[in-house]
Structure formats: structure tokens, C-alpha cells
Enzyme design. Structure first.
Site, PDB file in Angstrom:
ATOM      1  N   PHE A 150      68.886  59.445  50.292  1.00 45.34           N
ATOM      2  CA  PHE A 150      69.260  59.922  48.953  1.00 45.34           C
ATOM      3  C   PHE A 150      68.505  61.180  48.550  1.00 45.34           C
ATOM      4  CE2 PHE A 150      65.393  57.647  47.708  1.00 45.34           C
ATOM      5  CZ  PHE A 150      64.884  58.491  46.724  1.00 45.34           C
ATOM      6  N   GLU A 177      74.586  56.093  49.439  1.00 44.04           N
ATOM      7  CA  GLU A 177      75.513  55.632  48.401  1.00 44.04           C
ATOM      8  C   GLU A 177      74.954  55.897  46.996  1.00 44.04           C
ATOM      9  OE1 GLU A 177      73.711  54.039  50.535  1.00 44.04           O
ATOM     10  OE2 GLU A 177      73.440  51.903  50.084  1.00 44.04           O
ATOM     11  N   SER A 227      64.246  55.645  55.754  1.00 44.03           N
ATOM     12  CA  SER A 227      62.962  54.940  55.789  1.00 44.03           C
ATOM     13  C   SER A 227      62.690  54.392  57.200  1.00 44.03           C
ATOM     14  CB  SER A 227      62.982  53.802  54.773  1.00 44.03           C
ATOM     15  OG  SER A 227      64.069  52.946  55.054  1.00 44.03           O
ATOM     16  N   CYS A 282      60.103  63.492  51.821  1.00 43.75           N
ATOM     17  CA  CYS A 282      59.444  62.969  53.013  1.00 43.75           C
ATOM     18  C   CYS A 282      58.259  63.850  53.390  1.00 43.75           C
ATOM     19  CB  CYS A 282      60.415  62.895  54.167  1.00 43.75           C
ATOM     20  SG  CYS A 282      60.991  64.511  54.653  1.00 43.75           S
ATOM     21  N   GLU A 381      54.326  53.726  52.144  1.00 46.76           N
ATOM     22  CA  GLU A 381      54.976  54.916  51.582  1.00 46.76           C
ATOM     23  C   GLU A 381      55.475  54.527  50.191  1.00 46.76           C
ATOM     24  OE1 GLU A 381      58.850  56.133  53.137  1.00 46.76           O
ATOM     25  OE2 GLU A 381      58.266  58.214  52.836  1.00 46.76           O
TER      26      GLU A 381
HETATM   27  P1  NAD Z   1      66.994  54.375  53.369  1.00 41.72           P
HETATM   28  O1  NAD Z   1      66.398  54.088  54.695  1.00 41.72           O
HETATM   29  O2  NAD Z   1      67.045  53.287  52.355  1.00 41.72           O
HETATM   30  O3  NAD Z   1      68.522  54.873  53.542  1.00 41.72           O
HETATM   31  C1  NAD Z   1      68.861  55.905  54.407  1.00 41.72           C
HETATM   32  C2  NAD Z   1      70.310  55.726  54.841  1.00 41.72           C
HETATM   33  O4  NAD Z   1      70.438  54.479  55.536  1.00 41.72           O
HETATM   34  C3  NAD Z   1      71.305  55.681  53.697  1.00 41.72           C
HETATM   35  O5  NAD Z   1      72.464  56.372  54.079  1.00 41.72           O
HETATM   36  C4  NAD Z   1      71.579  54.196  53.526  1.00 41.72           C
HETATM   37  O6  NAD Z   1      72.877  53.939  53.048  1.00 41.72           O
HETATM   38  C5  NAD Z   1      71.405  53.657  54.926  1.00 41.72           C
HETATM   39  N1  NAD Z   1      70.903  52.283  54.936  1.00 41.72           N
HETATM   40  C6  NAD Z   1      70.093  51.694  54.032  1.00 41.72           C
HETATM   41  N2  NAD Z   1      69.835  50.421  54.393  1.00 41.72           N
HETATM   42  C7  NAD Z   1      70.483  50.202  55.561  1.00 41.72           C
HETATM   43  C8  NAD Z   1      70.585  49.077  56.434  1.00 41.72           C
HETATM   44  N3  NAD Z   1      69.961  47.932  56.186  1.00 41.72           N
HETATM   45  N4  NAD Z   1      71.321  49.221  57.550  1.00 41.72           N
HETATM   46  C9  NAD Z   1      71.956  50.377  57.825  1.00 41.72           C
HETATM   47  N5  NAD Z   1      71.889  51.466  57.021  1.00 41.72           N
HETATM   48  C10 NAD Z   1      71.159  51.386  55.907  1.00 41.72           C
HETATM   49  O7  NAD Z   1      66.243  55.663  52.785  1.00 41.72           O
HETATM   50  P2  NAD Z   1      66.384  56.322  51.352  1.00 41.72           P
HETATM   51  O8  NAD Z   1      65.736  55.455  50.343  1.00 41.72           O
HETATM   52  O9  NAD Z   1      67.777  56.772  51.109  1.00 41.72           O
HETATM   53  O10 NAD Z   1      65.512  57.652  51.568  1.00 41.72           O
HETATM   54  C11 NAD Z   1      64.128  57.678  51.430  1.00 41.72           C
HETATM   55  C12 NAD Z   1      63.433  57.501  52.753  1.00 41.72           C
HETATM   56  O11 NAD Z   1      63.855  58.516  53.668  1.00 41.72           O
HETATM   57  C13 NAD Z   1      61.928  57.660  52.673  1.00 41.72           C
HETATM   58  O12 NAD Z   1      61.334  56.689  53.488  1.00 41.72           O
HETATM   59  C14 NAD Z   1      61.673  59.062  53.212  1.00 41.72           C
HETATM   60  O13 NAD Z   1      60.399  59.283  53.753  1.00 41.72           O
HETATM   61  C15 NAD Z   1      62.718  59.143  54.261  1.00 41.72           C
HETATM   62  N6  NAD Z   1      63.007  60.518  54.609  1.00 41.72           N
HETATM   63  C16 NAD Z   1      62.521  60.984  55.788  1.00 41.72           C
HETATM   64  C17 NAD Z   1      62.735  62.301  56.138  1.00 41.72           C
HETATM   65  C18 NAD Z   1      62.209  62.828  57.432  1.00 41.72           C
HETATM   66  O14 NAD Z   1      62.588  63.932  57.772  1.00 41.72           O
HETATM   67  N7  NAD Z   1      61.388  62.125  58.165  1.00 41.72           N
HETATM   68  C19 NAD Z   1      63.467  63.142  55.296  1.00 41.72           C
HETATM   69  C20 NAD Z   1      63.969  62.618  54.096  1.00 41.72           C
HETATM   70  C21 NAD Z   1      63.732  61.295  53.766  1.00 41.72           C
END
Ligand code: NAD
Length: 496
Positions: A150, A177, A227, A282, A381
Site C-alpha cells: 500500500f 487493496e 511485509s 520501507c 517493524e
Molecule cells: P503486505 O505484506 O500486507 O501486503 C503486500 C501485498 O501482499 C498486498 O498486495 C497484499 O494484498 C498482499 N497480501 C497481503 N496478505 C497476503 C497474504 N496472506 N497472502 C498473499 N498476499 C497477501 O504489506 P503492506 O502492509 O501493503 O506494505 C507494507 C510492508 O511492505 C512493510 O513491511 C514494508 O516494509 C514493506 N515494503 C518493503 C519495500 C522494500 O522495498 N523492501 C518497499 C515497500 C514496502
């Protein structure tokens, strides 16, 4: 009537048929503004079938045709940046200027990918054997998918899709989403830029859509950013299904502040990097490691800056920091501050008590001192506007702390000593390093990626490694023999 946010399949908005939707909020008002469709396994199948047909055609597009589409897309993105930034602010909450910054960094990736004729060049060895030439080429994979978080609803999709499409693949975006509209906006711009229908798809959804993509036999590669627990599971499931996977995870980025650092420079940088986008980056700095005598003046310098931050609706000019993404996330971040305080950290500036707008998912900026590595506020985090200061006696102690952390996305050192900075860059076990630069996100012609639990897979994202990720190599060995000199030879081919 609630607004519906649909998929984008085959070059048009496609209303979902699963009957499942998820709410989308404006985090600055707390009001539900729309519902986004959540794809079923059948809809994943439809999206992949459309992308597969498009990929079969698009791989034939000449390099200059592809480059032309990239140039046109770049121009449109630049022209419509303000509109896209407003969409990002309305669903994510970050301030308008910050949304423009994310678009600018995304644009860099489009500019890089527009150089695809140069990037796809292979090697050629004339006379590798007698009258034999050998050359290498890179070819697209077919259908590739990107699953994005997101916190960067435009930039992270652009990290992926620009290179993937330039290399001749069809790309399916599965956005978060929580803020799904930016992906649809990009889809319309791609179409206006002349990209054939089906080459860029937006499949809205949650876990079900992701599982459909991870197990679909016609999806060749998965790029994921999110994440750590999800990144690890995406990597394991995707590779178990024979796919190429790069899965970037979470972070806990440390800044090491040496006693000789320019205090104002360090304090300005730390406040900017810790509280920008309400800490939902991130590459946010969430831990300041203060070495020796610098701790006391550093904490003072940070503390005087925080009350000056203007917290409010990111759409209003003059706002420094917007809300968090959801009410639940805001409460979770506040509970980490509670836990840190209970475990003995000193709350120097308490964001829980800050004056913030009543509506929306706001939390003030928090500064904690005397944080230790056992506290959850240090270990996990948090992804919110919380900066913890850990005090150490020496450089070595600070380095050891950073190197023992499970996350290793980014880090920064603040010092005026070039030798110390050189040593840190050499010794630190982290993928991206800043020297007096708080958020060292590499420019688009380098690649982005952390180490350890911040990345699963071998390839970093975008830049040259992105080109490798979205193509596979082929090596051709070629001879144009003179029929007169042809003979049967059962020996293994030799070059000498
Ligand atoms: P998230 O892991 O909750 O979601 C990321 C994506 O995965 C979304 O599209 C979501 O719909 C999908 N998703 C969520 N739960 C899932 C599941 N159980 N099974 C399959 N798909 C699933 O992350 P978020 O809250 O949207 O974003 C924040 C996180 O992203 C933080 O941990 C941040 O550090 C990380 N991030 C990392 C980088 C990087 O480059 N390393 C960059 C941006 C964000």
C-alpha cells in the site's frame, strides 16, 4: 451508491464477478470512499489468458516500437503527475508533495526502461571456433506478475512494469487493496501511450488473487514487495510452482550517528526520514544509534524539531505529515509506543498526546530514548511515526547492533570522517547504504534491494537486475559450413 473500483483486463475496466469487495478509505477523514473488487480464481484465469495472448504478440514488437511506447508513457505520466498524486493522497494519506516525489522516482524507472534497445543487447564472439560464431540474446518470459504494497501505490508498480514491458512481457499488477486506484490510472496512461490491450493488466484482489497468480502455470515470474512474512511465503510458494521470484520484505533501518557528525544535518535528516509519509516507508529510518557523547545533544535536537511538524490532511498545502493507512494500523503503532514505555524507554515526545485532527487515522510523531534491543518497539517493524534512540558507547558496538538485526534493507551513517564512513560501507551487512544520506534509494540505473529478511530471491529490483529478472538468456552457436568440407565426426565438439 458506493463507488466500485474494478479490474483492468484486456484494455478496459472490468467489473468483478466474485461478489467479494473490500472497503477503501480516505485515511484523512476516516470515510469509506469506495469498494474495490476482489478477484476469484476464475477471474485470475481470465486475466492471465488475456495477458498470455497479448504477450505472444508483444514479444514481436520491435525494440524501437517498445521504446516509443515507453517514451510516450513517460510523457503522459509527467503531464498527469498532479492528478495521480491527488489519487494517491486520497487513498494512502501521504502529503501531495510526497506523492509527487514517489511519482518522480517511478518516472526514473520508465526513463531507464526506455533505453531498452541498449539494455537488451547481447554479446557476440566472432570465430569462437574455426568459422564458428557465438552470441547471446535475452528474451522475455511471457506473463509476469507484480504484487505491490500500500505504501507506494505508483512507484513500486513502476519499479516492475516499466522493465517488464520494455523487455517484451505482459505484466499483471495486483495492487494493494487499500489503495487500488493508482494502478488503474497507470493502466489508462499505458493505453493512451499506445501499449496494446492485455500487455498491462490490473487484477484487484487479496490473498485469493495472489494464490491464483502464484499457482497459475502460465505465470512465469512474480515480483513482490510487502511485509517479510508474506514475502517469504510468496517466495516459497512461487518457486515451488516453478516460477522465478523476487520478494522484497520489511525493514528496520538504522542510522549510526557518530560523535563528529554535524548535529543539525543529522537531526534534520533523521526527522525527515523517520516521519516522512508518517513512517510508512520501507526506507524510513526508525532507529537512531547514537555513539558516545552525541546522544544527549542529538535527542535534544530531534525533540525541538517535532512540535513544528504540521500534521493533517495531506491534500492541504503546508501539511508535513498525513495520517496512517487504517484505524487498526494507527492503534497498533500506538500500542508499540505503550509497550516501549512499559519496557523502560523514555518517551521524549509523545505522539499519542499530540493535537491531531479528530477524524481520520492520525497519530503524532513520537520520539523514544533509551530504547534497547530486547524491546518490541526495537525488534519489530512498526511502520509508523516512531523513532527510537539506542545509545551505544562505540562505533563497533553500533555496527554489531545493526549487523545482528534480522532486517537489512537500508542504513545510513552520519559523520564528517571519510575513513569511518568508508569502513562502515565496507563492514555493514545491509543492502543499501547512505553516507550522510538518510534514505539511500538507488537511482533507477542501479538496482534496489536489501539483504537477509528484507529480500527473498537472488535478484534486486529494477535497474540492470530488473532487466535480467524479466528476461532469460539464450546462447547461439552458429556456423555456415562449406558443404565440401563436411564430414562425420563423433568426437565432442572442440574449439581448438
Ligand atoms: P503486505 O505484506 O500486507 O501486503 C503486500 C501485498 O501482499 C498486498 O498486495 C497484499 O494484498 C498482499 N497480501 C497481503 N496478505 C497476503 C497474504 N496472506 N497472502 C498473499 N498476499 C497477501 O504489506 P503492506 O502492509 O501493503 O506494505 C507494507 C510492508 O511492505 C512493510 O513491511 C514494508 O516494509 C514493506 N515494503 C518493503 C519495500 C522494500 O522495498 N523492501 C518497499 C515497500 C514496502
Amino acid at each position: 451508491m458506493t463507488t466500485r473500483i474494478p479490474h483492468w483486463i484486456d484494455g478496459r475496466e472490468t467489473e468483478g464477478t466474485s461478489g467479494r469487495t473490500s472497503p477503501v478509505f480516505n485515511p484523512a477523514t476516516g470515510v469509506e470512499t469506495a469498494r474495490v473488487d476482489l478477484a476469484s480464481a476464475d477471474e485470475v484465469g481470465d486475466a492471465v489468458a488475456s495477458a498470455k495472448a497479448a504477450a505472444a504478440e508483444w514479444r514481436h514488437a520491435s525494440l524501437s516500437k517498445r521504446s516509443g511506447v515507453l517514451f510516450a508513457f513517460r510523457h503522459l505520466l509527467h503531464e498527469h503527475a498532479d492528478e495521480l498524486a491527488a489519487i494517491i493522497t486520497a487513498e494512502h494519506g501521504k502529503v501531495h508533495g510526497d506523492a509527487l516525489g514517489e511519482i518522480a522516482r517511478g518516472l526514473e524507472n520508465v526513463e531507464f526502461a526506455a533505453g531498452v534497445p541498449q539494455l537488451m543487447k547481447g554479446g557476440f564472439s566472432e570465430q569462437a571456433g574455426t568459422d564458428v560464431d557465438v552470441y547471446s540474446i535475452r528474451q522475455p518470459l511471457g506473463v509476469v506478475a507484480g504484487i505491490t504494497p500500500f505504501n507506494f501505490p505508483a512507484m513500486v508498480p513502476l519499479w516492475m512494469c516499466a522493465n517488464a514491458i520494455a523487455c517484451g512481457n505482459a505484466f499483471i499488477l495486483k495492487p494493494s487493496e487499500k489503495d487500488p486506484s493508482a494502478g488503474l490510472f497507470l493502466a489508462r496512461l499505458w493505453q493512451q501511450a499506445g501499449l496494446p490491450d492485455g500487455v498491462f493488466t490490473v487484477l484487484q484482489g487479496d490473498k485469493e488473487a495472489v494464490e491464483g497468480l502464484l499457482t497459475h502455470p502460465d505465470v512465469a515470474a512474480i515480483s513482490f514487495v510487502g511485509s517479510t512474512p508474506i514475502a517469504q511465503s510468496i517466495y516459497e510458494t512461487g518457486t515451488a510452482h516453478g516460477k522465478r521470484v523476487q520478494a522484497l520484505g520489511g525493514a528496520k533501518n538504522h542510522a549510526l550517528v557518530l560523535p563528529d557528525a554535524d548535529l543539525d544535518v543529522a537531526a534534520d535528516a533523521l526527522v525527515s526520514a523517520a516521519y516522512g509519509a508518517a513512517g510508512e516507508r520501507c526506507m524510513a529510518l526508525s532507529v537512531a544509534v547514537a555513539v558516545g557523547d552525541v546522544a544527549e545533544p542529538l535527542v535534544d535536537a530531534l525533540a525541538v524539531r517535532l512540535p513544528k511538524l504540521v500534521i493533517g490532511d495531506g491534500a492541504q498545502a503546508g501539511t508535513d505529515m498525513g495520517p496512517l493507512i487504517t484505524r487498526e494500523h494507527r492503534d497498533r503503532v500506538a500500542s508499540y509506543v505503550d509497550a516501549g514505555e512499559a519496557a523502560g524507554a523514555t518517551v521524549v515526545v509523545d505522539g499519542r498526546a499530540s493535537e491531531v485532527p479528530d477524524e481520520g487515522f492520525f497519530l503524532g510523531a513520537t520520539l523514544l530514548d533509551h530504547v534497547t534491543s530486547e524491546m518490541t518497539v526495537y525488534r519489530d517493524e512498526i511502520f509508523g511515526p516512531v523513532l527510537g534512540v539506542v545509545r551505544v558507547e562505540t562505533y563497533d558496538e553500533g555496527l554489531a547492533l545493526i549487523n545482528s538485526n534480522q532486517f537489512a534493507n537500508g542504513t545510513a551513517i552520519f559523520t564528517r570522517d571519510g575513513g569511518a564512513a568508508r569502513r562502515f560501507q565496507y563492514d555493514v551487512e545491509v543492502g543499501m547504504v547512505g553516507i550522510n544520506v538518510p534514505i539511500p534509494v538507488p537511482v533507477a540505473y542501479y538496482s534496489f534491494g536489501g539483504w537477509k529478511d528484507s529480500l527473498f530471491g537472488d535478484t534486486h529490483m529494477y535497474g540492470p537486475e530488473g532487466i535480467n529478472f524479466y528476461t532469460r538468456g539464450k546462447v547461439v552457436t552458429s556456423r555456415w559450413p562449406d558443404p565440401a568440407s563436411s564430414s562425420v565426426d563423433l568426437g565432442f565438439p572442440r574449439t581448438r
